[in-house]
Scaffold this motif. Structure first.
Motif, mmCIF file in Angstrom:
data_model
loop_
_atom_site.group_PDB
_atom_site.id
_atom_site.type_symbol
_atom_site.label_atom_id
_atom_site.label_comp_id
_atom_site.label_asym_id
_atom_site.label_seq_id
_atom_site.Cartn_x
_atom_site.Cartn_y
_atom_site.Cartn_z
ATOM 1 N N UNK A 76 27.322 7.888 4.489
ATOM 2 C CA UNK A 76 27.031 7.499 5.877
ATOM 3 C C UNK A 76 27.810 6.256 6.273
ATOM 4 N N UNK A 77 27.897 5.284 5.362
ATOM 5 C CA UNK A 77 28.645 4.061 5.657
ATOM 6 C C UNK A 77 30.129 4.353 5.866
ATOM 7 N N UNK A 78 30.683 5.270 5.080
ATOM 8 C CA UNK A 78 32.101 5.622 5.250
ATOM 9 C C UNK A 78 32.356 6.188 6.646
ATOM 10 N N UNK A 79 31.440 7.050 7.104
ATOM 11 C CA UNK A 79 31.584 7.613 8.449
ATOM 12 C C UNK A 79 31.476 6.515 9.497
ATOM 13 N N UNK A 80 30.501 5.614 9.335
ATOM 14 C CA UNK A 80 30.312 4.519 10.296
ATOM 15 C C UNK A 80 31.536 3.612 10.335
ATOM 16 N N UNK A 81 32.062 3.258 9.165
ATOM 17 C CA UNK A 81 33.252 2.401 9.117
ATOM 18 C C UNK A 81 34.439 3.066 9.810
ATOM 19 N N UNK A 82 34.619 4.363 9.567
ATOM 20 C CA UNK A 82 35.744 5.076 10.184
ATOM 21 C C UNK A 82 35.617 5.099 11.696
ATOM 22 N N UNK A 83 34.399 5.348 12.200
ATOM 23 C CA UNK A 83 34.214 5.449 13.651
ATOM 24 C C UNK A 83 34.300 4.084 14.342
ATOM 25 N N UNK A 84 33.693 3.057 13.747
ATOM 26 C CA UNK A 84 33.690 1.738 14.396
ATOM 27 C C UNK A 84 35.024 1.018 14.281
ATOM 28 N N UNK A 85 35.906 1.477 13.404
ATOM 29 C CA UNK A 85 37.218 0.830 13.271
ATOM 30 C C UNK A 85 38.254 1.409 14.224
ATOM 31 N N UNK B 228 46.967 -0.742 16.836
ATOM 32 C CA UNK B 228 47.828 -0.064 15.884
ATOM 33 C C UNK B 228 46.960 0.603 14.819
ATOM 34 N N UNK B 229 47.533 1.573 14.119
ATOM 35 C CA UNK B 229 46.796 2.234 13.043
ATOM 36 C C UNK B 229 46.444 1.228 11.950
ATOM 37 N N UNK B 230 47.392 0.334 11.626
ATOM 38 C CA UNK B 230 47.127 -0.686 10.606
ATOM 39 C C UNK B 230 45.970 -1.581 11.021
ATOM 40 N N UNK B 231 45.858 -1.844 12.309
ATOM 41 C CA UNK B 231 44.771 -2.687 12.818
ATOM 42 C C UNK B 231 43.406 -2.054 12.538
ATOM 43 N N UNK B 232 43.305 -0.746 12.743
ATOM 44 C CA UNK B 232 42.034 -0.071 12.478
ATOM 45 C C UNK B 232 41.698 -0.116 10.987
ATOM 46 N N UNK B 233 42.712 -0.039 10.131
ATOM 47 C CA UNK B 233 42.460 -0.153 8.691
ATOM 48 C C UNK B 233 41.966 -1.550 8.333
ATOM 49 N N UNK B 234 42.542 -2.561 8.964
ATOM 50 C CA UNK B 234 42.106 -3.940 8.711
ATOM 51 C C UNK B 234 40.658 -4.122 9.150
ATOM 52 N N UNK B 235 40.322 -3.608 10.347
ATOM 53 C CA UNK B 235 38.954 -3.729 10.848
ATOM 54 C C UNK B 235 37.979 -2.995 9.932
ATOM 55 N N UNK B 236 38.390 -1.827 9.434
ATOM 56 C CA UNK B 236 37.535 -1.066 8.516
ATOM 57 C C UNK B 236 37.214 -1.885 7.267
ATOM 58 N N UNK B 237 38.230 -2.514 6.681
ATOM 59 C CA UNK B 237 38.019 -3.306 5.468
ATOM 60 C C UNK B 237 37.158 -4.531 5.743
ATOM 61 N N UNK B 238 37.342 -5.165 6.903
ATOM 62 C CA UNK B 238 36.525 -6.331 7.251
ATOM 63 C C UNK B 238 35.061 -5.932 7.428
#
Length: 297
Positions: A190-199, A232-242
């Protein structure tokens, strides 16, 4: 009248060969800018050469081709509307003439007069899907295009493979299915889905932004878009990790507060969790501040 007839005849001949007519500076000035003209022209200004590294240009071009093909092979096709493209490497003078410094850009040139503000498609706000472009063209020209997409079975095949894989795993472990009731596993999924959507992964899927931006002047690479209207796509990855790091900090804080283990160990867990939350949340706020310059902190 003879000149107009010649121009229309030439455009129709080009359209019979390919749905999108490629133009350089001379063709653009003659067939799009110069009168007489009794037809509308939609122009995509782009940069498709590999050295330009414009991935969003390629994605927008695919949608543009879908739209142009839908018009070219529809029963309503006529000489009242033509689809063209000007690539930067073939018409840099056109970009300079129009003071254009970004790509892709879609513009409509009406039969009479100069293009108005609404004749430039709002790509940042609406995206470049063929259906959205068709709606914009209908507003500007009263030409309604029904978009026909070639069949794409990749999604269906991927779903079938996923269902087959899950079904196969369940069958192999049919005598030991306790893992289905594992709350931690379901919580992680569930957290993986939430991180993907909110990023912003869904925004990336819809808009198709580039991974990052490289400044051609100084070669500096930007991973965070400076506007609040894009990313940017990289930006969404950064937000996901944060977000993941902040969540981990909150989990550790909760563990330190609720567990009944050694006090010293709980204190260490608490400090680590607090450090994760404070550091990564402040980093997240700094990114927010860089994108929303007028936000009243």
């Amino acid at each position: 009248q003879n000149l107009l007839a010649e121009k229309v005849e030439q455009l129709m001949e080009w359209s019979s060969r390919r749905s999108v007519i490629r133009m350089n500076g001379d063709k653009f000035r003659r067939f799009v800018k110069a009168p007489p003209r009794n037809y509308s022209v939609v122009v995509m200004f782009t940069a498709l050469q590999p050295q330009r590294q414009c991935s969003v240009c390629r994605q927008a071009n695919e949608e543009y081709q879908v739209l142009a093909n839908s018009w070219r092979y529809s029963s309503a096709f006529s000489n009242k509307l033509f689809f063209t493209v000007v690539d930067y490497d073939e018409g840099a003078d056109v970009f300079q003439q129009l003071n254009m410094n970004s790509a892709p850009t879609f513009m409509h040139f009406p039969p009479k007069g100069k293009p108005k503000r609404a004749d430039t498609f709002d790509l940042q706000r609406i995206g470049f899907a063929a259906e959205q472009l068709a709606k914009w063209i209908a507003d500007r020209t009263d030409v309604h295009i029904r978009v026909f997409r070639p069949p794409n079975y990749s999604g269906t095949i991927a779903l079938a493979l996923l269902v087959s894989l899950v079904g196969g795993l369940l069958y192999l472990r049919r005598n030991n299915l306790e893992f289905i009731y594992n709350k931690t596993g379901w919580a992680m999924a569930a957290l993986c889905v939430v991180f993907a959507m909110t990023s912003g992964q869904m925004w990336n899927h819809i808009r198709g932004p580039p991974y990052a931006h490289k400044n051609p002047q100084n070669g500096q690479v930007s991973y965070i878009h400076g506007s609040s209207q894009a990313q940017f796509v990289a930006e969404s990855h950064i937000i996901l990790l944060l977000n993941a790091a902040i969540t981990m900090g909150m989990v550790l804080l909760n563990e330190a507060a609720t567990s009944k283990g050694d006090v010293g160990k709980r204190r260490i867990i608490c400090l680590v969790g607090l450090g994760l939350v404070v550091f990564f949340f402040s980093f997240l706020l700094s990114i927010f501040r860089s994108k929303y310059h007028g936000y009243p902190y």
